[in-house]
Design an enzyme around this catalytic site. Structure first.
Site, PDB file in Angstrom:
ATOM      1  N   GLY A 160      16.827  -4.851  66.621  1.00 40.19           N
ATOM      2  CA  GLY A 160      17.843  -5.576  67.381  1.00 40.19           C
ATOM      3  C   GLY A 160      17.251  -6.206  68.636  1.00 40.19           C
ATOM      4  O   GLY A 160      16.546  -5.532  69.384  1.00 40.19           O
ATOM      5  N   SER A 187      17.752  -3.062  60.255  1.00 44.46           N
ATOM      6  CA  SER A 187      17.333  -3.205  61.645  1.00 44.46           C
ATOM      7  C   SER A 187      17.043  -1.847  62.290  1.00 44.46           C
ATOM      8  O   SER A 187      17.766  -0.878  62.077  1.00 44.46           O
ATOM      9  CB  SER A 187      18.446  -3.908  62.421  1.00 44.46           C
ATOM     10  OG  SER A 187      18.046  -4.109  63.751  1.00 44.46           O
ATOM     11  N   CYS A 211      26.645  -1.389  67.368  1.00 41.25           N
ATOM     12  CA  CYS A 211      25.746  -0.344  67.850  1.00 41.25           C
ATOM     13  C   CYS A 211      26.518   0.623  68.740  1.00 41.25           C
ATOM     14  O   CYS A 211      27.120   0.214  69.730  1.00 41.25           O
ATOM     15  CB  CYS A 211      24.583  -0.934  68.640  1.00 41.25           C
ATOM     16  SG  CYS A 211      23.520   0.342  69.362  1.00 41.25           S
ATOM     17  N   ASN A 253      24.660  -7.904  65.648  1.00 43.88           N
ATOM     18  CA  ASN A 253      24.955  -6.480  65.764  1.00 43.88           C
ATOM     19  C   ASN A 253      26.222  -6.325  66.595  1.00 43.88           C
ATOM     20  O   ASN A 253      26.210  -6.501  67.810  1.00 43.88           O
ATOM     21  CB  ASN A 253      23.772  -5.774  66.424  1.00 43.88           C
ATOM     22  CG  ASN A 253      24.005  -4.286  66.599  1.00 43.88           C
ATOM     23  OD1 ASN A 253      25.107  -3.790  66.374  1.00 43.88           O
ATOM     24  ND2 ASN A 253      22.976  -3.582  67.003  1.00 43.88           N
ATOM     25  N   GLY A 296      22.691   5.372  53.881  1.00 42.57           N
ATOM     26  CA  GLY A 296      22.186   6.517  53.139  1.00 42.57           C
ATOM     27  C   GLY A 296      21.642   6.236  51.755  1.00 42.57           C
ATOM     28  O   GLY A 296      21.521   7.146  50.945  1.00 42.57           O
ATOM     29  N   LYS A 343      27.177  -7.690  61.380  1.00 41.10           N
ATOM     30  CA  LYS A 343      27.041  -6.270  61.025  1.00 41.10           C
ATOM     31  C   LYS A 343      28.158  -5.447  61.647  1.00 41.10           C
ATOM     32  O   LYS A 343      28.320  -5.416  62.865  1.00 41.10           O
ATOM     33  CB  LYS A 343      25.680  -5.740  61.478  1.00 41.10           C
ATOM     34  CG  LYS A 343      25.408  -4.299  61.023  1.00 41.10           C
ATOM     35  CD  LYS A 343      23.951  -3.924  61.242  1.00 41.10           C
ATOM     36  CE  LYS A 343      23.646  -2.521  60.779  1.00 41.10           C
ATOM     37  NZ  LYS A 343      22.218  -2.185  60.966  1.00 41.10           N
ATOM     38  N   ASN A 379      26.982   0.210  60.152  1.00 45.10           N
ATOM     39  CA  ASN A 379      26.052   0.645  61.183  1.00 45.10           C
ATOM     40  C   ASN A 379      26.134   2.177  61.268  1.00 45.10           C
ATOM     41  O   ASN A 379      26.878   2.805  60.507  1.00 45.10           O
ATOM     42  CB  ASN A 379      26.434  -0.001  62.520  1.00 45.10           C
ATOM     43  CG  ASN A 379      25.226  -0.161  63.444  1.00 45.10           C
ATOM     44  OD1 ASN A 379      24.397   0.740  63.563  1.00 45.10           O
ATOM     45  ND2 ASN A 379      25.133  -1.297  64.099  1.00 45.10           N
ATOM     46  N   THR A 380      25.405   2.754  62.196  1.00 43.89           N
ATOM     47  CA  THR A 380      25.454   4.209  62.324  1.00 43.89           C
ATOM     48  C   THR A 380      26.850   4.646  62.788  1.00 43.89           C
ATOM     49  O   THR A 380      27.600   3.866  63.372  1.00 43.89           O
ATOM     50  CB  THR A 380      24.421   4.721  63.333  1.00 43.89           C
ATOM     51  OG1 THR A 380      24.658   4.097  64.588  1.00 43.89           O
ATOM     52  CG2 THR A 380      23.003   4.410  62.867  1.00 43.89           C
TER      53      THR A 380
END
Lengths: 318, 259
Positions: free
Chosen positions: A53, A28, A136, A133, A250, A171, A198-199
């Site tokens: 998203g 996403s 985030c 999500n 990654g 997620k 997620n990040t």
């Protein structure tokens, strides 16, 4: 009599009711809403795409700057800029269907009610799969807030499960204290799969030239630098859950992908890697199939099973 | 260098292309010209569009305006600013680059008395635009603005330098009014730093002259999906979100909300 063709291997994978041609999905926020990448690759060569998203109402996102490249990755602070679920249904869904793209709709909300509403709209429109999500790091309200605490997360996923009958993926991110508790809550609430990670919350600092003060950008870190965190997160939650895991963080080559299968992923997503190589997901689909042919794995399950046969020398270096 | 074994997977119009470097040299202070062989990019590019190059092992590609094309090659201009462009300076003739493009939208090509303005390395799309308008015999005049005399093969009608090493010493704002009058400008096209583009746009607007500006922004993708370079543009009375990389980089000057 049917003769098995030795040159074909079965790369398919199932996530709940969602059938994937191969376990490679684009993540996403890195692949648009529909066919944005058709000028760079064959969209049907991969298992599927996850949409940008989508929230109940359109969102403007965060002010600039939104992107900062750092060593081994990038920090983003987009803040979920998107067109909202109604515009998605009207303008984007027909394009996905026309192009026969296997897709998962990523949804985000500011409140449990919003998640439930968007999920209902997805159900009404016969969307096969959604990814909630809950991780985030770039918005003030919602998302990560619900993904941090297992009780509120359990309730939220349970409510969404009641209204959405397709494949329900949740997620998660690594910005939590007890990954396993969160993962168990998601499984108990009836989700079909977990996607992670997620990040990662991060910050870039730029000291002013006169050494007085500094500028910074805060946001979510993605790219090659987060791979070790992602592998560990998945390895830990896998011990406590038995629903499929879609791993990401990654991944940039075949070996990365195999590592994610080894620690517990059943499918993977390519995110930031698409920015580096717009056709990375297609290349990996090709490489995976080729690897399986060359090494005699008839199907993906056989490969995954082989990879998960743990080496006792756990702490060994390469 | 990128893995060239994957070349057989390339079958689409915007790459990635694995393209040969034909020339790479410093043409002016800290500004390099890179000539790359690619028929696809040369044939499909318009002035204002850009390509993105994979540099070293950096996560993000680096975008550059196309500065000119021939039948099967194209030029880029780059100013050495950081890791990516420093890496580019080491490319030698015959090296292979991993490149995607052309991306974004170019300048409008119209039969109007046009004034083309390039400031600093922003001259790149203007150089290309001059070639295209000349080939079509469309009327235009050009301004190049630099700190110091820009040593390029191209002749600009007005070459302005801050240090006075060219015919006109000073800043763009010292000469703009005079040049617009002299050339009976009907439309202005500009690429350069934001303050210069804002100044020109606002001045032109006061004279009822149309402008198109080529913006620069930080993005991860170049395809409009990351939303890193989203800006607000004016559409009538409303503000809309636009991505510099996908909806631009060329915008009507009056639509841009300058920060």
């Amino acid at each position: 009599m049917a003769v098995e063709n030795p040159n074909t291997v079965d790369t398919s994978q199932k996530i709940g009711s969602l059938l994937l041609k191969n376990p490679i999905i684009t993540a996403s926020g890195t692949f648009g809403y529909t066919n944005e990448y058709e000028e760079f690759m064959e969209l049907k060569s991969i298992g599927g795409i996850v949409t940008k998203g989508i929230t109940l109402n359109p969102r403007q996102g965060n002010p600039q700057p939104r992107i900062k490249e750092v060593h081994g990755g990038l920090i983003n602070s987009i803040g979920l800029e998107n067109i909202g679920i109604q515009a998605f249904i009207e303008k984007k869904l027909p394009v996905l269907k026309e192009n026969n793209i296997n897709f998962i709709v990523n949804i985000a909300g500011e409140s449990p009610e919003e998640y439930k509403k968007i999920a209902s709209i997805c159900q009404e429109n016969e969307i096969n799969a959604i990814e909630m999500n809950l991780s985030c790091p770039n918005v003030d309200k919602g998302c990560l807030e619900f993904g941090k605490d297992e009780e509120s997360l359990y309730k939220l996923v349970l409510e969404v499960r009641k209204v959405f009958r397709g494949a329900l993926i949740v997620k998660l991110g690594s910005n939590v204290s007890y990954p396993e508790k969160i993962a168990i809550a998601v499984q108990n609430a009836g989700a079909d799969a977990i996607s992670a990670i997620n990040t990662v919350k991060a910050m870039h600092v730029n000291i002013n030239k006169n050494y007085k003060g500094f500028k910074f950008i805060k946001g979510g870190l993605s790219g090659q630098s987060i791979k070790p965190l992602a592998l560990n997160f998945i390895y830990e939650i896998k011990k406590h859950t038995n629903i499929p895991i879609i791993g990401m963080g990654g991944i940039s080559n075949l070996n990365d992908m195999l590592e994610f299968f080894a620690v517990g992923s059943d499918a993977i997503q390519i995110g930031t890697g698409t920015f580096t190589h717009p056709n990375l997901s297609e290349k990996l689909a090709f490489k995976l199939e080729n690897f399986m042919k060359v090494n005699g794995y008839n199907n993906l399950q056989a490969l995954i099973h082989s990879l998960r046969t743990e080496d006792m020398n756990k702490n060994g270096n390469d | 260098m990128q893995n060239l074994k994957d070349q057989n997977l390339i079958r689409v119009s915007k790459g990635p292309f694995f393209a040969k470097v034909l020339e790479n040299r410093e043409i002016s202070d800290n500004i390099y010209k890179l000539r790359i062989e690619s028929e696809e990019i040369a044939q499909n590019s318009l002035p204002g569009q850009f390509v993105s190059i994979k540099c070293a092992d950096l996560t993000l590609r680096r975008p550059f305006s196309v500065a000119g094309v021939r039948e099967n090659s194209f030029d880029l201009l780059y100013k050495v600013k950081g890791t990516g462009t420093e890496w580019l300076t080491n490319l030698k003739t015959g090296d292979i680059t991993d490149i995607i493009g052309p991306m974004g939208n170019g300048f409008s090509i119209e039969n109007k008395k046009s004034l083309l303005i390039g400031c600093g390395v922003g001259i790149a799309p203007i150089d290309f635009f001059m070639d295209v308008l000349s080939a079509k015999s469309l009327p235009y005049k050009s301004i190049g603005c630099f700190r110091s005399k820009y040593k390029n093969a191209k002749e600009y009608d007005y070459h302005i330098t801050e240090d006075g090493t060219s015919a006109l010493k000073g800043k763009l704002s010292d000469y703009l009014e005079q040049i617009i009058t002299e050339t009976a400008t009907e439309k202005i096209f500009i690429c350069g730093p934001n303050p210069a583009m804002q100044y020109v746009t606002e001045y032109a607007l006061s004279l009822n002259i149309e402008t198109e500006v080529a913006l620069e922004g930080d993005f991860a993708c170049g395809t409009g999906v990351c939303m890193g370079c989203a800006i607000k543009i004016k559409k009538g009375n409303a503000l809309e979100s636009a991505k510099i990389c996908k909806d631009g980089p060329v915008f009507k000057g009056e639509e841009v909300v300058w920060r």
